[in-house]
Design an enzyme around this catalytic site. Structure first.
Site, PDB file in Angstrom:
ATOM      1  N   GLY A  43       0.832  -1.201   0.000  1.00  0.00           N
ATOM      2  CA  GLY A  43       0.000   0.000   0.000  1.00  0.00           C
ATOM      3  C   GLY A  43       0.856   1.236   0.000  1.00  0.00           C
ATOM      4  N   GLY A  89       1.583   4.799   1.995  1.00  0.00           N
ATOM      5  CA  GLY A  89       1.366   5.676   3.139  1.00  0.00           C
ATOM      6  C   GLY A  89       1.726   7.095   2.753  1.00  0.00           C
ATOM      7  N   GLY A  90       1.541   7.995   3.638  1.00  0.00           N
ATOM      8  CA  GLY A  90       1.808   9.392   3.354  1.00  0.00           C
ATOM      9  C   GLY A  90       3.261   9.665   3.013  1.00  0.00           C
ATOM     10  CG  PHE A  91       6.590  10.239   5.587  1.00  0.00           C
ATOM     11  CD1 PHE A  91       7.287  11.312   5.053  1.00  0.00           C
ATOM     12  CD2 PHE A  91       6.104  10.326   6.879  1.00  0.00           C
ATOM     13  CE1 PHE A  91       7.499  12.452   5.807  1.00  0.00           C
ATOM     14  CE2 PHE A  91       6.303  11.471   7.628  1.00  0.00           C
ATOM     15  CZ  PHE A  91       7.005  12.536   7.097  1.00  0.00           C
ATOM     16  N   GLY A  92       5.395   7.463   1.885  1.00  0.00           N
ATOM     17  CA  GLY A  92       5.924   6.584   0.855  1.00  0.00           C
ATOM     18  C   GLY A  92       5.277   5.213   0.919  1.00  0.00           C
ATOM     19  CG  ASP A 100      -5.250   8.048  14.408  1.00  0.00           C
ATOM     20  OD1 ASP A 100      -6.481   8.265  14.465  1.00  0.00           O
ATOM     21  OD2 ASP A 100      -4.641   7.934  13.335  1.00  0.00           O
TER      22      ASP A 100
END
Ligand code: NAG
Ligand code: NAG
Ligand code: NAG
Ligand code: NAG
Ligand code: NAG
Ligand code: NAG
Ligand code: NAG
Length: 825
Positions: free
Chosen positions: A513, A515-518, A631
């Site tokens: 998948g 993610g935001g950073f990679g 979270d």
């Protein structure tokens, strides 16, 4: 002849009877015996000056009929008083009448029994009338005193029995009637805007000690206005006497203590509303505008910080021990759970008379319901008195002008410190040794911030990895004892080639998948170990001196219900995080998927609930760090091949280290639907906000429905709201996911629902800690022995959808993660 006379007189009698049996016509202002007010949908009494109207009404959204008073000239029907608030009439059939001795009674469909009565007056009246006055007061008086508005002429008045509203001229407090009867006059909120029956919240005056205004919720103090200091209530410095419409305080002679509202040229009212706020409303430009209300923030809730500490809404955390006091339970205090309060560091030394006083300025004075009032003493005399009385813990001036004396002889509770400078000086008794400490602490505090908080993206972890690898390399090259180094090293460094081999050179087939950073890749180390590799695309260049400790600490988080970070890799421009691989992915892909969800039977769900609870308990209490996850949600629970849950993504986690801890809450990060009200609204987070999220997760696991999406197809209520309502109606099993058979486990399911509801209660203080959550989950006691859950926070979808409008981009980037480190001083 005689017969004739008799017959004519009976005609007269009949005539008289039929005349007297007719009811009042609309627009009159009085009611007299045999001239009742009959409900026909419109008829009402109107006060002589035309300000108020009294009649039968139905609240918006209801068909029940009540006798009430509302403004005559205001377009929005605003009811200020209700007679039969507990006993509505269900049809248009009411009859409000005055008996010949001066009792008001209301009858409904069954015209033979009164559903409401004003009670018989102290002395029977000869010729009573009931009149609606122009100030909104409905009074019973002798007809001969017609038009005399002197309260002494009233045999009964509605102002003594308020509903939820105070009008100018009214008062709350304790009132001694001429008969000697003592009346407690409080406002009690409506149950809801459509239901005038008595609700949860009440407002009034507590006359014990130095009298104070309070809001109670189910008779428990909820907000305290503090004592009157001559100009204002200690806890509401923004509303001073002399202001129009402001509650003013005075003590009447004949043992009557009450507070009226100042007379006013504008139309004003105070209302204790059904959601727990006392509002001062002013009619301006054809609408009601709220000119002031209470409670406003976290610190307004009664005793948020426990004993001997103060609350300051500008601080984070909001609770601070009084100088030279320390937390009763340091652990909970660090977790921002202030309820245990603080205790004295050094015992008082009364006999040697070495004690002194520390001046805490800017306060809402502590609870005065058990303090002693000495109005005639000066402040100096007050100090001497306190010093000489071994049980005295603090003193203060009674009046803002500095005169009078207030003495406390027990723990000091519910203190607020205002930044505005409007608060009062409180003199806290301390042992000589502590006095020195206290003044030092004050000095220290003003000179520098005790704790620095650094918020960093996780990328910085890699800088730390760099620092660590350099450190390791240096150690190696300087031939320092290898064993000692190995013992120190907690987080392995991986070789880039190893990871490239493991992931088939980051092949697209292995991509799990983004993610935001990679991207995240699946990999295989050797034959056995499967790994997940998070590949960061770039790194921050902001420098940090030493992060070895931080990495080591994170690596030390080891629990079978937490996803394990195996290591990191920094090489050739690559920055990689290596985690254990969990074959079943995240919980949400099962729970909210029509096909997959059937794989989760009750045993699996229960196992997941217990596992997550254990993982969270470890984070909160058992690990060497104290961590608030912030979270927790279904997509952050990963499942291994045996469906054991592991909490992942500590990106938003806050880590508390050292003896003191503080945190900043400028950015509310997290996921709507799972965040607790105090976190979303006030930015306050604690272990109890995680407990809230856990509760939401539990209810989602049980129902198979998402909290946030819930209401769209159904009612206004979200999952929490529906669960709570159904729980109260004993029908909560109706909301359980039909994809698993729960018939054999009804008791367990009900237990989980109840514990879930306890976790999502609106007030953080009401929510259990994770250790009691676990204890309740595994307990075999009867469910009825668990406390009854109170109203959940954010139970309507309207609220959560409003919130989602400003849904923070931060919440989308949970995978990129950020780490908050607290650098000790
Ligand atoms: C209204 O109530 C009074 C007192 O109970 C009664 O005398 C009167 O007959 C009632 N009127 C009607 C129309 O029901
Ligand atoms: C009550 O209502 C019934 C039926 O309308 C009527 O016959 C009776 O006289 C009423 N009684 C009173 C006390 O008003
Ligand atoms: C006044 O009238 C009401 C209703 O008829 C009755 O219950 C009450 O006892 C009376 N009170 C007195 C003081 O006569
Ligand atoms: C009502 O007011 C009195 C004092 O006037 C107070 O002692 C009492 O607790 C209040 N009752 C409720 C239910 O809040
Ligand atoms: C109660 O008062 C507060 C503060 O003014 C307001 O936000 C809230 O909407 C009010 N609730 C109701 C039911 O009127
Ligand atoms: C107080 O006095 C007693 C006896 O006079 C002495 O033992 C004690 O140490 C004194 N305490 C302090 C704090 O000075
Ligand atoms: C100390 O003050 C409290 C409260 O005013 C009082 O009840 C108590 O009797 C006083 N004790 C002494 C020893 O004076």
């Amino acid at each position: 002849m005689g017969r004739k006379i008799s017959s004519s007189s009976s005609v007269l009698l009949l005539f008289l009877l039929s005349w007297s049996a007719c009811s009042v016509s609309s627009g009159a202002d009085t009611l007299s015996p045999n001239r009742p007010l009959l409900d026909d949908g419109t008829t009402a009494l109107v006060s002589a000056g035309g300000s108020f109207r009294l009649g039968f009404f139905s609240p918006d959204g209801s068909t029940n009929r009540y006798v009430g008073i509302w403004y005559n000239n205001i377009s929005i029907q605003t009811v200020v008083w209700v007679a039969n608030r507990r006993q509505p009439i269900t049809t248009i059939s009411g009859n409000l009448s005055l008996t010949t001795n001066g009792t008001l009674i209301i009858t409904g469909e069954d015209n033979s029994t009164a559903i409401w009565s004003s009670g018989s007056p102290a002395s029977a009246l000869e010729n009573p009338v009931a009149r609606i006055l122009d100030d909104g007061n409905f009074v019973v008086q002798e007809a001969s005193s017609n038009g005399n508005d002197d309260p002494n002429s009233f045999a009964w008045q509605s102002f003594d029995f308020p509903t939820d509203t105070l009008l100018p001229g009214m008062a709350v407090g304790q009132k001694q009637l001429r008969t000697g009867v003592i009346l407690d006059i409080n406002l009690t909120a409506w149950k809801s805007p459509t239901d005038p029956s008595p609700g949860q919240y009440a407002f009034g005056l507590d006359v014990r000690g130095d009298p104070q205004i309070f809001i109670w919720t189910e008779t428990q103090p909820y907000w305290r206005g503090g004592p009157w200091n001559g100009r204002w209530f200690s806890g509401v410095p923004e509303v001073k006497d002399g202001t129009d419409g402001v509650i003013n305080f005075y003590v009447e002679k004949d043992h009557t203590t009450y507070l009226p509202i100042n007379g006013s040229s504008t139309i004003v009212r105070w209302t204790m509303n059904s959601s727990g706020h006392l509002e001062l409303l002013v009619w301006i430009e054809a609408r009601w505008s709220v000119s002031w209300y209470i409670p406003k923030d976290h610190c307004d809730r009664m005793s948020q910080c426990g004993n001997n500490s103060y609350c300051s809404s500008n601080n984070s955390p909001p609770c601070t021990c009084l100088p030279a006091f320390h937390p009763t339970n340091q652990h909970n205090w660090d977790m921002l759970d202030g309820g245990d309060g603080c205790i004295r560091t050094t015992p008082l030394d009364c006999r040697n008379k070495t004690d002194g006083f520390f001046t805490q300025s800017g306060t809402k004075l502590p609870d005065t319901s058990r303090s002693t009032v000495l109005a005639n003493l000066s402040l100096e005399e007050c100090k001497a008195l306190c010093l000489n009385n071994c049980s005295c813990t603090a003193y203060a001036a009674l009046n803002i002008s500095g005169s009078g004396c207030l003495i406390w002889t027990d723990d000091l509770t519910d203190i607020t410190v205002y930044q505005s400078g409007l608060g009062q000086d409180l003199y806290v008794r301390l042992a000589a040794k502590d006095l020195v400490l206290a003044s030092q602490a004050l000095h220290h505090h003003s000179n520098r911030k005790i704790i620095m908080i650094v918020v960093l993206p996780v990328a910085i972890l890699f800088l730390a990895c760099v620092a660590y690898s350099i450190w390791r390399w240096k150690k190696r090259s300087s031939h320092i004892d290898y064993e000692a180094e190995e013992k120190d090293m907690e987080l392995p460094l991986f070789d880039l080639n190893t990871i490239k081999d493991a992931t088939d050179d980051f092949s697209i087939d292995n991509k799990l998948g983004e993610g935001g950073f990679g991207p995240v890749y699946k990999g295989k180390l050797g034959e056995e170990q499967e790994i997940a590799v998070k590949r960061l695309s770039k790194t921050s260049t902001q420098g940090v001196d030493e992060f070895k400790n931080e990495i080591t600490l994170i690596a030390k988080l080891q629990h079978r219900n937490l996803v394990k970070l195996l290591g990191c890799c920094i090489q050739g421009g690559e920055r990689l995080l290596i985690y254990e691989y969990l074959s079943n992915g995240s919980l949400d892909t099962f729970l909210f998927d029509e096909v997959q969800t059937v794989l989760l039977d009750w045993r699996a769900r229960y196992n997941i609930i217990l596992g997550v609870a254990r993982g969270l308990l470890y984070l909160h209490h058992d690990s060497r760090l104290r961590i608030i996850h912030r979270d927790l949600k279904a997509s952050n629970i990963l499942l291994d091949k045996d469906m054991n849950p592991k909490i992942s993504d500590f990106g938003m986690a806050r880590i508390f280290g050292g003896d003191e801890s503080e945190s900043t809450t400028k950015r509310v990060v997290g996921t709507y639907g799972y965040m607790s009200p105090e976190y979303v609204m006030d930015g306050i987070f604690s272990i109890k906000s995680d407990v809230f999220s856990f509760g939401v997760l539990m209810l989602e696991i049980i129902s198979g429905k998402k909290n946030r999406d819930y209401g769209q197809s159904m009612s206004q209520l979200n999952l929490l709201g529906n669960m709570w309502i159904m729980w109260k109606e004993g029908k909560s099993l109706d909301l359980v996911d039909t994809n698993f058979s729960h018939s054999f486990f009804e008791n367990d399911v009900l237990r989980c629902i109840k514990v879930g509801l306890l976790c999502v209660q609106e007030q953080p203080g009401d929510r259990p800690t994770m250790s009691s959550v676990l204890a309740m989950l595994v307990s075999t006691d009867n469910i009825s022995l668990l406390p009854e859950p109170k109203q959940p926070g954010f139970f309507s979808t309207r609220l959560s959808s409003v919130n989602s409008d400003y849904s923070n981009t931060e919440s989308l980037s949970i995978n990129q993660a950020s780490i908050t480190a607290i650098a000790g001083r």
